[in-house]
Design a protein around this motif. Sequence first.
Motif, PDB file in Angstrom:
ATOM      1  N   PRO A  28       0.830  -1.207   0.000  1.00  0.00           N
ATOM      2  CA  PRO A  28       0.000   0.000   0.000  1.00  0.00           C
ATOM      3  C   PRO A  28       0.864   1.257   0.000  1.00  0.00           C
ATOM      4  O   PRO A  28       1.943   1.278   0.606  1.00  0.00           O
ATOM      5  CB  PRO A  28      -0.797  -0.120   1.306  1.00  0.00           C
ATOM      6  N   MET A  29       0.398   2.285  -0.682  1.00  0.00           N
ATOM      7  CA  MET A  29       1.122   3.549  -0.751  1.00  0.00           C
ATOM      8  C   MET A  29       0.254   4.673  -0.194  1.00  0.00           C
ATOM      9  O   MET A  29      -0.977   4.638  -0.322  1.00  0.00           O
ATOM     10  CB  MET A  29       1.510   3.865  -2.201  1.00  0.00           C
ATOM     11  N   THR A  30       0.892   5.657   0.398  1.00  0.00           N
ATOM     12  CA  THR A  30       0.154   6.824   0.872  1.00  0.00           C
ATOM     13  C   THR A  30      -0.206   7.703  -0.322  1.00  0.00           C
ATOM     14  O   THR A  30       0.378   7.582  -1.408  1.00  0.00           O
ATOM     15  CB  THR A  30       0.996   7.645   1.860  1.00  0.00           C
ATOM     16  N   MET A  31      -1.157   8.576  -0.124  1.00  0.00           N
ATOM     17  CA  MET A  31      -1.540   9.483  -1.198  1.00  0.00           C
ATOM     18  C   MET A  31      -0.353  10.351  -1.613  1.00  0.00           C
ATOM     19  O   MET A  31      -0.151  10.620  -2.798  1.00  0.00           O
ATOM     20  CB  MET A  31      -2.707  10.360  -0.742  1.00  0.00           C
ATOM     21  N   ARG A  32       0.419  10.783  -0.648  1.00  0.00           N
ATOM     22  CA  ARG A  32       1.590  11.595  -0.971  1.00  0.00           C
ATOM     23  C   ARG A  32       2.564  10.828  -1.856  1.00  0.00           C
ATOM     24  O   ARG A  32       3.112  11.390  -2.815  1.00  0.00           O
ATOM     25  CB  ARG A  32       2.277  12.041   0.323  1.00  0.00           C
ATOM     26  N   GLU A  33       2.791   9.559  -1.528  1.00  0.00           N
ATOM     27  CA  GLU A  33       3.698   8.739  -2.338  1.00  0.00           C
ATOM     28  C   GLU A  33       3.170   8.573  -3.755  1.00  0.00           C
ATOM     29  O   GLU A  33       3.938   8.624  -4.732  1.00  0.00           O
ATOM     30  CB  GLU A  33       3.884   7.365  -1.682  1.00  0.00           C
ATOM     31  N   ARG A  42      -2.312  16.809  -7.355  1.00  0.00           N
ATOM     32  CA  ARG A  42      -2.870  16.269  -6.112  1.00  0.00           C
ATOM     33  C   ARG A  42      -4.373  16.051  -6.218  1.00  0.00           C
ATOM     34  O   ARG A  42      -4.890  14.992  -5.829  1.00  0.00           O
ATOM     35  CB  ARG A  42      -2.549  17.239  -4.972  1.00  0.00           C
ATOM     36  N   TYR A  46      -6.440  12.365  -5.862  1.00  0.00           N
ATOM     37  CA  TYR A  46      -7.467  12.190  -4.843  1.00  0.00           C
ATOM     38  C   TYR A  46      -8.811  11.820  -5.486  1.00  0.00           C
ATOM     39  O   TYR A  46      -9.535  10.934  -5.001  1.00  0.00           O
ATOM     40  CB  TYR A  46      -7.612  13.458  -4.002  1.00  0.00           C
ATOM     41  N   THR A  60      -8.851   1.592   0.426  1.00  0.00           N
ATOM     42  CA  THR A  60      -8.164   2.545   1.296  1.00  0.00           C
ATOM     43  C   THR A  60      -8.178   2.023   2.723  1.00  0.00           C
ATOM     44  O   THR A  60      -9.233   1.690   3.253  1.00  0.00           O
ATOM     45  CB  THR A  60      -8.833   3.925   1.240  1.00  0.00           C
ATOM     46  N   ASP A  63      -5.342   3.925   7.777  1.00  0.00           N
ATOM     47  CA  ASP A  63      -4.304   4.953   7.872  1.00  0.00           C
ATOM     48  C   ASP A  63      -4.241   5.822   6.617  1.00  0.00           C
ATOM     49  O   ASP A  63      -3.364   6.687   6.490  1.00  0.00           O
ATOM     50  CB  ASP A  63      -2.936   4.316   8.129  1.00  0.00           C
ATOM     51  N   GLY A  64      -5.161   5.569   5.650  1.00  0.00           N
ATOM     52  CA  GLY A  64      -5.217   6.375   4.444  1.00  0.00           C
ATOM     53  C   GLY A  64      -4.402   5.843   3.288  1.00  0.00           C
ATOM     54  O   GLY A  64      -4.448   6.399   2.179  1.00  0.00           O
ATOM     55  N   SER A  65      -3.658   4.765   3.513  1.00  0.00           N
ATOM     56  CA  SER A  65      -2.865   4.187   2.421  1.00  0.00           C
ATOM     57  C   SER A  65      -3.774   3.467   1.430  1.00  0.00           C
ATOM     58  O   SER A  65      -4.894   3.049   1.755  1.00  0.00           O
ATOM     59  CB  SER A  65      -1.813   3.232   2.976  1.00  0.00           C
TER      60      SER A  65
END
Length: 249
Positions: A28-33, A42, A46, A60, A63-65
């Motif tokens: 899993p990747m974060t939105m920032r990543e 951005r 999203y 999702t 933790d948002g990942s």
Amino acid sequence: MAVTESSRARGVDRVIAIFRQLHLAQRPMTMRELIEATGAPRSSIYELVAILAEVGWLETAADGSVFFGREMHYYGSDYATRNDLISRAHQSILALVRKYDETTQLCMLEGNKYTVVLSENSARPFNISSDIGVRVPIPWTATGRLLLGHMSPEEIRALIPREDFMLDNGVLVDFDEFMRDVQLAKDQGYCCTEGLSNAFRLCMAAPVRDRGGLPIAALCFMTGRDTDPERRQAMLDDLLQSAKALSHR
């Protein structure tokens, strides 16, 4: 209208980029990543993640990942079931793993790289495997040498990026030596490599051929270099027989 079509095309490209980055990350990747890896705006990432999560293509976490969703598993299962070669190869691989308890794979070329399409791992503590779908430089593998035999040296030089001849252990593969390996694999009808990118690895690859006789894939054993010679030969014989059975007659 042209603006709308262009916008849609960019949206599709960004969906592909999201999937590709998740596959490369294998986690899993974060939105920032995702934003940094894809280079997309951005707001666009999203929005796309929200849409894809709604239809089950992505999921999702708390933790948002973000990672692939359940729907993607269904599509992959459909492909594996309905693709004749993949379906039959899976059964062959399972039989070889049951008999020898060695990691067995179906491998192919994808553009100018090598990738594992199917893999079943050994239950033994010593286990060598590669992630399915991850693109690896061709000179790092026995399969790469086996599947290039129908190409000229000029075609092979144009296909493989120069940097791909540098193994992950820092050793540079000489092009002429690589071509000798390609020719030997073509003459033998199989390829074995030892200690190529891993000092303890022995890889055996046998060709799966199309109707024209060209190798389109390879069945591979991944095992240790300390494997007994008699066992090696038995494994190679069964690998060749299984690959021949998968080939078009």
